[in-house]
Design a protein around this motif. Structure first.
Motif, PDB file in Angstrom:
ATOM      1  N   ASP A  32       5.989   1.367 -11.744  1.00 53.36           N
ATOM      2  CA  ASP A  32       5.010   2.463 -11.715  1.00 53.36           C
ATOM      3  C   ASP A  32       3.976   2.277 -12.822  1.00 53.36           C
ATOM      4  OD1 ASP A  32       6.108   3.359 -14.127  1.00 53.36           O
ATOM      5  OD2 ASP A  32       7.464   4.772 -13.142  1.00 53.36           O
ATOM      6  N   THR A  86       3.900   7.146  -9.498  1.00 55.46           N
ATOM      7  CA  THR A  86       2.739   6.448  -8.943  1.00 55.46           C
ATOM      8  C   THR A  86       3.007   4.942  -9.001  1.00 55.46           C
ATOM      9  OG1 THR A  86       1.260   8.188  -9.732  1.00 55.46           O
ATOM     10  CG2 THR A  86       0.266   6.069  -9.140  1.00 55.46           C
ATOM     11  N   GLU A 110       0.840  -1.197   0.000  1.00 55.46           N
ATOM     12  CA  GLU A 110       0.000   0.000   0.000  1.00 55.46           C
ATOM     13  C   GLU A 110       0.870   1.240   0.000  1.00 55.46           C
ATOM     14  OE1 GLU A 110      -2.347  -0.108   3.560  1.00 55.46           O
ATOM     15  OE2 GLU A 110      -0.598  -0.206   4.878  1.00 55.46           O
ATOM     16  N   ARG A 111       0.307   2.330  -0.512  1.00 53.94           N
ATOM     17  CA  ARG A 111       1.055   3.582  -0.544  1.00 53.94           C
ATOM     18  C   ARG A 111       1.406   4.021   0.865  1.00 53.94           C
ATOM     19  NH1 ARG A 111       0.826   7.000  -4.999  1.00 53.94           N
ATOM     20  NH2 ARG A 111       2.225   8.252  -3.684  1.00 53.94           N
ATOM     21  N   THR A 138       9.751   7.831  -3.452  1.00 53.13           N
ATOM     22  CA  THR A 138       8.404   7.279  -3.328  1.00 53.13           C
ATOM     23  C   THR A 138       8.490   5.969  -2.559  1.00 53.13           C
ATOM     24  OG1 THR A 138       7.691   8.253  -5.429  1.00 53.13           O
ATOM     25  CG2 THR A 138       6.382   6.426  -4.565  1.00 53.13           C
ATOM     26  N   VAL A 177       6.567   2.568  -0.564  1.00 53.59           N
ATOM     27  CA  VAL A 177       5.429   1.646  -0.509  1.00 53.59           C
ATOM     28  C   VAL A 177       5.624   0.771   0.720  1.00 53.59           C
ATOM     29  CG1 VAL A 177       4.204  -0.243  -1.649  1.00 53.59           C
ATOM     30  CG2 VAL A 177       5.190   1.600  -3.021  1.00 53.59           C
TER      31      VAL A 177
END
Length: 204
Positions: A145, A184, A104-105, A120, A122
């Protein structure tokens, strides 16, 4: 009436070929010899044409055979190449098997080892759902991503980075894996020992 034989009388000459033994036959005419030679020459030319035609046909068959052999060799090489490639690499499991994986982020928590770049993170959870130990290491993870770009983990950049441990059956561990840059994340892939079967899970 028979005349008495006179011993001094010479016999009348007789024409050749009238019963005298040893008389040679008349020589063959030149025309007969020419006819025989002409017949032999025609037969020889005809035989030569037949031999050339046979050799040409044999050569054509050899060429076809060569092409067939080349095609067979190419086919065999292609087949050998397909065998060398072997079966396609196993597709990553979707969070199943011995390892249960979730992702999950998460907010990036900068550590003292992080530079001024963007990152980024996770958060992942690894559960050993099998009968053997499972090795966990941040280097065993990659993040892909939404553009399809794969990001390797930046070690020590996030304070919440997942630990390097061996999970016994039934154990689990959670922590973050972090890639450099802002993107993302779409899914995370975990491979036990880098050579095991990959496990992939979408990022929620």
């Amino acid at each position: 009436m028979n005349q008495p034989n006179d011993p001094n009388q010479q016999p009348y000459p007789q024409p050749p070929g009238y019963g005298f033994p040893g008389t040679p036959p008349p020589p063959p005419s030149k025309r007969g010899r020419f006819a025989k030679f002409a017949g032999f020459g025609c037969a020889g030319v005809l035989g030569l044409v037949v031999v050339i035609a046979a050799l040409s046909a044999s050569g054509g068959d050899s060429d076809d055979g060569g092409n067939t052999a080349a095609d067979s060799s190419a086919t065999a090489s292609a087949s050998a190449g397909a065998e060398e490639d072997g079966p396609k690499k196993k597709e990553p499991e979707q969070g199943g098997g011995q390892v249960k994986l979730t992702a999950e982020r998460a907010e990036f928590s900068k550590s003292i080892l992080a530079d001024g770049s963007d990152y980024t993170s996770v958060r992942v959870t690894v559960v050993n759902d099998g009968d053997d130990d499972v090795s966990v290491n941040p280097l065993y993870f990659t993040i892909t991503d939404t553009d399809g770009t794969k990001h390797t983990v930046e070690l020590g950049a996030d304070e919440q980075q997942i630990d390097t441990v061996d999970l016994a059956p039934g154990e689990n561990i959670s922590g973050t894996v972090t890639g450099k840059g802002l993107f993302t994340p779409k899914y995370v892939t975990y491979t036990d020992g880098l050579l095991g079967d990959p496990v992939r899970v979408n990022v929620s």
